[in-house]
Design a protein around this motif. Structure first.
Motif, PDB file in Angstrom:
ATOM      1  N   PRO A  34       8.726  41.034  30.652  1.00  0.00           N
ATOM      2  CA  PRO A  34       9.652  41.181  29.789  1.00  0.00           C
ATOM      3  C   PRO A  34      10.269  42.372  29.232  1.00  0.00           C
ATOM      4  O   PRO A  34       9.635  43.515  29.351  1.00  0.00           O
ATOM      5  N   LEU A  35      11.643  42.399  29.017  1.00  0.00           N
ATOM      6  CA  LEU A  35      12.096  43.826  28.526  1.00  0.00           C
ATOM      7  C   LEU A  35      11.479  44.205  27.344  1.00  0.00           C
ATOM      8  O   LEU A  35      11.432  45.412  27.014  1.00  0.00           O
ATOM      9  N   VAL A  36      10.854  43.290  26.532  1.00  0.00           N
ATOM     10  CA  VAL A  36      10.135  43.659  25.539  1.00  0.00           C
ATOM     11  C   VAL A  36       8.949  44.819  25.355  1.00  0.00           C
ATOM     12  O   VAL A  36       8.637  45.523  24.528  1.00  0.00           O
ATOM     13  N   LEU A  39      10.614  47.667  25.015  1.00  0.00           N
ATOM     14  CA  LEU A  39      11.448  47.916  23.870  1.00  0.00           C
ATOM     15  C   LEU A  39      10.623  48.071  22.532  1.00  0.00           C
ATOM     16  O   LEU A  39      10.884  49.003  21.826  1.00  0.00           O
ATOM     17  N   ALA A  40       9.522  47.397  22.657  1.00  0.00           N
ATOM     18  CA  ALA A  40       8.582  47.290  21.433  1.00  0.00           C
ATOM     19  C   ALA A  40       7.873  48.861  21.271  1.00  0.00           C
ATOM     20  O   ALA A  40       8.069  49.437  20.127  1.00  0.00           O
ATOM     21  N   PRO A  41       7.299  49.816  22.305  1.00  0.00           N
ATOM     22  CA  PRO A  41       6.674  51.134  22.186  1.00  0.00           C
ATOM     23  C   PRO A  41       8.163  52.073  21.739  1.00  0.00           C
ATOM     24  O   PRO A  41       7.710  52.568  21.019  1.00  0.00           O
ATOM     25  N   LEU A  42       9.054  51.613  22.309  1.00  0.00           N
ATOM     26  CA  LEU A  42      10.148  52.640  21.881  1.00  0.00           C
ATOM     27  C   LEU A  42      10.670  52.341  20.494  1.00  0.00           C
ATOM     28  O   LEU A  42      10.889  53.378  19.913  1.00  0.00           O
ATOM     29  N   THR A  43      10.293  51.204  20.064  1.00  0.00           N
ATOM     30  CA  THR A  43      10.707  50.902  18.741  1.00  0.00           C
ATOM     31  C   THR A  43       9.694  51.635  17.905  1.00  0.00           C
ATOM     32  O   THR A  43      10.041  52.369  16.698  1.00  0.00           O
ATOM     33  N   LEU A  44       8.304  51.652  18.167  1.00  0.00           N
ATOM     34  CA  LEU A  44       7.322  52.358  17.379  1.00  0.00           C
ATOM     35  C   LEU A  44       7.764  53.830  17.439  1.00  0.00           C
ATOM     36  O   LEU A  44       7.779  54.598  16.267  1.00  0.00           O
ATOM     37  N   LEU A  75      14.871  43.351  14.449  1.00  0.00           N
ATOM     38  CA  LEU A  75      14.777  42.124  14.495  1.00  0.00           C
ATOM     39  C   LEU A  75      15.326  41.453  15.834  1.00  0.00           C
ATOM     40  O   LEU A  75      14.790  40.267  16.435  1.00  0.00           O
ATOM     41  N   GLY A  76      16.180  42.447  16.422  1.00  0.00           N
ATOM     42  CA  GLY A  76      16.720  42.114  17.814  1.00  0.00           C
ATOM     43  C   GLY A  76      15.371  42.036  18.830  1.00  0.00           C
ATOM     44  O   GLY A  76      15.315  41.408  19.860  1.00  0.00           O
ATOM     45  N   VAL A  77      14.413  42.892  18.597  1.00  0.00           N
ATOM     46  CA  VAL A  77      13.043  43.005  19.674  1.00  0.00           C
ATOM     47  C   VAL A  77      12.386  41.850  19.355  1.00  0.00           C
ATOM     48  O   VAL A  77      11.955  41.404  20.209  1.00  0.00           O
ATOM     49  N   LEU A  78      12.304  41.572  18.009  1.00  0.00           N
ATOM     50  CA  LEU A  78      11.471  40.335  17.844  1.00  0.00           C
ATOM     51  C   LEU A  78      11.875  39.127  18.259  1.00  0.00           C
ATOM     52  O   LEU A  78      11.179  38.302  18.726  1.00  0.00           O
TER      53      LEU A  78
END
Length: 447
Positions: A34-36, A39-44, A75-78
């Motif tokens: 998944p793209l997430v 994206l999730a570590p990038l968000t952190l 919100l987009g990542v979630l």
């Protein structure tokens, strides 16, 4: 027999293909990661850099980036996160209670507009980034912190050497403004750079040993020492002490040896404290400080007197210090005798804003975070995550003696630690609860 080819074990020849067959064939229809996952570590990492104001010296982002754009990104990542990962999101009720106290302080704040700005800036991003972090495997989250901090250490060292403004900090105000040498990179102050890297060093220390880890530790140490901050120096000492202490406990292979070591550690800590107090004037002189810690003891005394008027609920989040025309702030500054930006102590600053009620909620949240971290040190597969939590919280508490680092992104960091350590414990717990015969056949993973 001539003309008859020898049997071959080559995959290409065995299958009759003219080219080498893949060593790890991908099953037809196998879904891509998944793209997430990216994206999730990038968000952190983005939260760490944005809310710690890592580039504030070079660029000033509009306030909407923190209270609108970043929460919208979260919100987009979630929304892209698989449902099964969203189930790993947990809630720390003491943290919820503390956030509730911060939010409701708007009702009794002496500066409601400032309290509203702080709430709008800090809380949406904090709540949503915690939800994103809860979907990241624990070891990956810690590695993200280590990688982000290492990148900032390299950047900060380079820019501090290249730009004079990045290695000189202004001290004082009015006609008493002066300059003081110390690396600050693109942070607004050298203390903030140093504390950011102290927290990052805690994540680097628990990474697997190797050249990358050694290089990351080296660049952290050089940049941290280059800040010439007494508060940060104290944080570095506590990190070194706690790291050696944790490592020594791991080597004790029996409960009796561990008990003896803990007793010896307590005696050594008390002896070390007395030695530090004895050499305190000399140590402070190295950082151009005096026995009042650059006037901090005066600020502490007058802050306590101000707290006595509203001890339970305080004056409201962000309501003290910012508006010099405010009667409370003006009276406090007049009694101090020189301009002060904050209480220069985490606990005092927290009580000034949200009272003893807020301090109680914060203490419970910190103790729960330490407990969650300590539990992880009992398992070999989660020990690194637990050590990271203990090291980071210990350094934060020590540096909070001289700096107000209990709220804002520092509160967010404590919450991130709790989320990551809780995720690691829950990922390992199902394996621990299985029968021994089953446990051997199930690989341990943090999600």
């Amino acid at each position: 027999m001539a003309g008859v080819p020898r049997p071959s074990t080559s995959p290409a020849r065995a299958t009759g293909a003219g080219t080498r067959a893949p060593t790890r064939p991908t099953p037809a229809g196998s879904p891509r990661p998944p793209l997430v996952d990216a994206l999730a570590p990038l968000t952190l990492a983005g939260w760490l850099l944005l809310y710690f104001d890592a580039f504030d010296l070079l660029v000033s982002f509009p306030g909407s980036v923190k209270w609108l754009l970043f929460p919208g990104w979260c919100l987009g990542v979630l929304l892209l996160t698989p449902v099964e990962r969203l189930r790993s999101i947990t809630v720390q009720w003491s943290l919820v209670a503390l956030v509730g106290v911060l939010a409701t302080s708007l009702w009794w704040s002496i500066e409601p507009s400032m309290t509203f700005i702080r709430l709008r800036t800090d809380l949406p991003g904090l709540v949503l980034v915690l939800a994103v972090v809860a979907t990241i495997p624990a070891t990956k989250a810690v590695r993200t912190v280590a990688t982000t901090s290492t990148a900032m250490a390299v950047w900060s060292l380079g820019i501090s050497l290249a730009l004079p403004v990045a290695r000189v900090a202004e001290v004082g105000s009015g006609t008493d403004v002066g300059s003081q040498f110390g690396f600050r990179g693109s942070f607004i102050h050298k203390n903030l750079l140093g504390m950011f890297l102290i927290f990052g060093l805690c994540a680097v220390l628990v990474q697997p040993r190797g050249r990358d880890r050694t290089a990351a530790m080296a660049v952290h140490l050089v940049t941290i020492l280059g800040t010439r901050s007494a508060s940060v120096g104290g944080g570095l000492l506590i990190v070194g002490f706690v790291w050696l202490w944790i490592s020594a406990i791991e080597r004790q292979n029996s409960p009796r040896k561990r008990a003896f070591f803990l007793t010896a550690s307590a005696v050594s800590a008390a002896t070390g404290l007395m030695l530090v107090l004895g050499f305190l004037p000399t140590l402070l002189d190295l950082y151009d400080k005096d026995v009042t810690f650059s006037g901090r003891t005066i600020i502490w005394t007058e802050s306590i007197r101000t707290i006595q008027d509203r001890p339970l609920l305080g004056y409201g989040l962000g309501a003290v210090w910012h508006d010099e025309a405010s009667p409370v702030t003006a009276d406090l500054q007049a009694r101090i005798g020189f301009p002060a930006a904050h209480a220069h102590n985490g606990a005092l600053d927290l009580v000034l804003q949200v009272g003893l009620v807020g301090l109680t909620m914060y203490t419970i949240a910190v103790l729960q975070t330490l407990r969650a971290s300590a539990r992880l040190t009992r398992r070999s597969e989660t020990v690194a995550v637990g050590q990271w939590g203990i090291l980071t919280v210990a350094s934060l508490l020590l540096m909070s003696v001289a700096e107000n680092i209990f709220l804002g992104p520092f509160l967010g960091l404590v919450a991130v630690i709790w989320v990551v350590t809780t995720r690691a414990h829950r990922a390992a717990d199902p394996v621990a609860s299985m029968r021994p015969s089953v446990r051997r056949r199930v690989p341990v993973t943090d999600g």
